[in-house]
Design a protein around this motif. Structure first.
Motif, PDB file in Angstrom:
ATOM      1  N   HIS A 132      51.114  41.242  36.394  1.00 14.04           N
ATOM      2  CA  HIS A 132      49.923  40.975  35.999  1.00 14.04           C
ATOM      3  C   HIS A 132      49.368  40.110  36.491  1.00 14.04           C
ATOM      4  O   HIS A 132      47.903  39.271  36.254  1.00 14.04           O
ATOM      5  N   ASP A 133      50.045  38.673  36.863  1.00 19.29           N
ATOM      6  CA  ASP A 133      49.194  37.639  36.896  1.00 19.29           C
ATOM      7  C   ASP A 133      48.968  37.196  37.541  1.00 19.29           C
ATOM      8  O   ASP A 133      48.485  35.897  37.932  1.00 19.29           O
ATOM      9  N   GLU A 134      49.008  37.905  38.706  1.00 18.81           N
ATOM     10  CA  GLU A 134      48.830  37.616  40.349  1.00 18.81           C
ATOM     11  C   GLU A 134      47.314  38.601  40.193  1.00 18.81           C
ATOM     12  O   GLU A 134      46.764  38.216  41.703  1.00 18.81           O
ATOM     13  N   TRP A 135      47.206  39.173  39.525  1.00 17.92           N
ATOM     14  CA  TRP A 135      46.368  39.842  39.979  1.00 17.92           C
ATOM     15  C   TRP A 135      44.894  39.278  39.775  1.00 17.92           C
ATOM     16  O   TRP A 135      44.789  37.358  39.081  1.00 17.92           O
ATOM     17  N   ASN A 136      43.904  39.482  40.539  1.00 15.30           N
ATOM     18  CA  ASN A 136      42.706  38.766  40.607  1.00 15.30           C
ATOM     19  C   ASN A 136      41.743  38.485  38.823  1.00 15.30           C
ATOM     20  O   ASN A 136      41.649  38.967  37.928  1.00 15.30           O
ATOM     21  N   GLU A 137      41.682  37.265  38.695  1.00 17.73           N
ATOM     22  CA  GLU A 137      41.114  37.048  36.974  1.00 17.73           C
ATOM     23  C   GLU A 137      39.327  37.368  36.313  1.00 17.73           C
ATOM     24  O   GLU A 137      39.122  37.883  35.767  1.00 17.73           O
ATOM     25  N   ASP A 138      38.995  37.697  37.799  1.00 18.50           N
ATOM     26  CA  ASP A 138      37.365  37.760  37.718  1.00 18.50           C
ATOM     27  C   ASP A 138      37.659  39.711  37.547  1.00 18.50           C
ATOM     28  O   ASP A 138      36.784  40.226  36.833  1.00 18.50           O
ATOM     29  N   CYS A 139      38.776  40.164  37.692  1.00 12.81           N
ATOM     30  CA  CYS A 139      38.510  41.747  37.409  1.00 12.81           C
ATOM     31  C   CYS A 139      39.933  42.365  36.592  1.00 12.81           C
ATOM     32  O   CYS A 139      39.586  43.166  35.958  1.00 12.81           O
ATOM     33  N   ALA A 192      39.878  48.924  19.675  1.00 16.52           N
ATOM     34  CA  ALA A 192      41.163  47.443  20.758  1.00 16.52           C
ATOM     35  C   ALA A 192      39.713  46.718  20.604  1.00 16.52           C
ATOM     36  O   ALA A 192      38.806  46.878  21.489  1.00 16.52           O
ATOM     37  N   THR A 193      40.471  45.672  21.398  1.00 15.43           N
ATOM     38  CA  THR A 193      39.260  44.073  21.298  1.00 15.43           C
ATOM     39  C   THR A 193      39.645  44.664  22.568  1.00 15.43           C
ATOM     40  O   THR A 193      40.432  44.115  23.632  1.00 15.43           O
ATOM     41  N   VAL A 194      38.680  44.310  23.388  1.00 14.98           N
ATOM     42  CA  VAL A 194      38.455  44.505  25.461  1.00 14.98           C
ATOM     43  C   VAL A 194      38.029  43.253  25.393  1.00 14.98           C
ATOM     44  O   VAL A 194      36.448  42.930  24.937  1.00 14.98           O
ATOM     45  N   LYS A 195      38.437  42.175  26.336  1.00 14.95           N
ATOM     46  CA  LYS A 195      37.848  41.726  26.465  1.00 14.95           C
ATOM     47  C   LYS A 195      38.514  40.561  27.599  1.00 14.95           C
ATOM     48  O   LYS A 195      39.617  41.184  28.386  1.00 14.95           O
ATOM     49  N   MET A 196      37.963  39.990  28.605  1.00 20.92           N
ATOM     50  CA  MET A 196      37.965  39.642  30.210  1.00 20.92           C
ATOM     51  C   MET A 196      39.185  38.453  29.823  1.00 20.92           C
ATOM     52  O   MET A 196      39.691  38.218  29.009  1.00 20.92           O
ATOM     53  N   ALA A 197      40.356  38.732  31.104  1.00 18.78           N
ATOM     54  CA  ALA A 197      41.581  38.359  30.575  1.00 18.78           C
ATOM     55  C   ALA A 197      41.007  36.894  30.032  1.00 18.78           C
ATOM     56  O   ALA A 197      42.015  36.110  30.061  1.00 18.78           O
ATOM     57  N   ARG A 198      40.538  36.287  31.149  1.00 16.61           N
ATOM     58  CA  ARG A 198      40.700  35.148  31.289  1.00 16.61           C
ATOM     59  C   ARG A 198      39.789  34.770  29.961  1.00 16.61           C
ATOM     60  O   ARG A 198      40.308  33.056  29.695  1.00 16.61           O
ATOM     61  N   GLU A 199      39.281  34.950  29.312  1.00 14.21           N
ATOM     62  CA  GLU A 199      38.686  34.458  27.719  1.00 14.21           C
ATOM     63  C   GLU A 199      39.611  34.406  27.189  1.00 14.21           C
ATOM     64  O   GLU A 199      40.012  33.825  25.735  1.00 14.21           O
ATOM     65  N   LYS A 200      40.898  35.305  27.092  1.00 10.57           N
ATOM     66  CA  LYS A 200      41.685  35.987  26.142  1.00 10.57           C
ATOM     67  C   LYS A 200      43.418  34.731  26.351  1.00 10.57           C
ATOM     68  O   LYS A 200      43.262  34.201  25.858  1.00 10.57           O
ATOM     69  N   GLU A 201      42.887  34.109  27.422  1.00 15.30           N
ATOM     70  CA  GLU A 201      43.531  33.100  28.194  1.00 15.30           C
ATOM     71  C   GLU A 201      43.381  31.652  27.629  1.00 15.30           C
ATOM     72  O   GLU A 201      43.877  31.190  27.435  1.00 15.30           O
TER      73      GLU A 201
END
Length: 194
Positions: free
Chosen positions: A13-20, A86-95
């Motif tokens: 999943h590291d190579e996925w589109n961060e916006d999606c 569950a906690t749901v957030k954009m992955a970039r926020e989590k990073e």
């Protein structure tokens, strides 16, 4: 010469589109890809789902459209998914949160190391602060030196003052011991003469 460094593990999943890419946490151990597909599929087509197995309880989901991902985050955050809230957030926020936590931990660790080094340097160099120094740096009026006990007065003088005091005490004890020994010898000698 070959590179001896251990390769860094890279998740798919590291190579996925961060916006999606969406982070889903707090799923519990029973979460399945089917339940995630049902919950997120309502907002648009899903491109990928990655569900953690060890440790369980979190997943990453890649939507095809970034707007669908943002809509899913807004609608599903703190709702029940896979039987858990569950906690749901954009992955970039989590990073970003993870990076901030890592930076905060590093700053705290560096501050602790700095304080420890300063304390060691202070002990080695004999640079002790008196109570007056401490109070003047804090801006308080302080107390008079006559009200302090003996230990407080020695505090600001460094190790030599404490060593001198201890040496003087040892000499007094030695003299006292010699006088006691002399008395015993005299008493013993006088008893023997009788």
């Amino acid at each position: 010469m070959p590179n001896m460094a251990a390769p860094r593990h890279k998740a798919c999943h590291d190579e996925w589109n961060e916006d999606c890419k969406i982070f889903v946490g707090g799923l519990g151990e029973e979460g399945t890809r089917i339940e995630l597909d049902d919950a997120f599929g309502k907002f648009g087509p899903i491109k990928n789902i990655w569900l953690a197995k060890a440790p369980p309880s979190f997943a990453y989901i890649e939507m095809q459209d970034p707007r669908d991902a943002e809509d899913a985050v807004k609608a599903l955050h703190r709702t029940e998914i896979c039987g858990m809230r569950a906690t749901v957030k954009m992955a970039r926020e989590k990073e970003e949160e993870r990076a901030q936590a890592r930076d905060r931990m590093l700053r705290e660790e560096m501050a602790k190391k700095k304080a420890k080094l300063e304390a060691e340097e202070s002990r080695r160099g004999g640079t002790y602060r008196t109570r007056d120094d401490f109070e003047s740096s804090r801006g308080s009026s302080g107390s008079s030196s006559s009200s302090r006990d003996h230990r407080d007065r020695d505090y600001g003088r460094g190790r030599s003052a404490v060593d001198d005091r201890d040496r003087d005490r040892d000499r007094r004890d030695d003299r006292r011991d010699h006088r006691r020994d002399d008395r015993r010898e005299r008493d013993h000698y006088s008893r023997d003469r009788r």
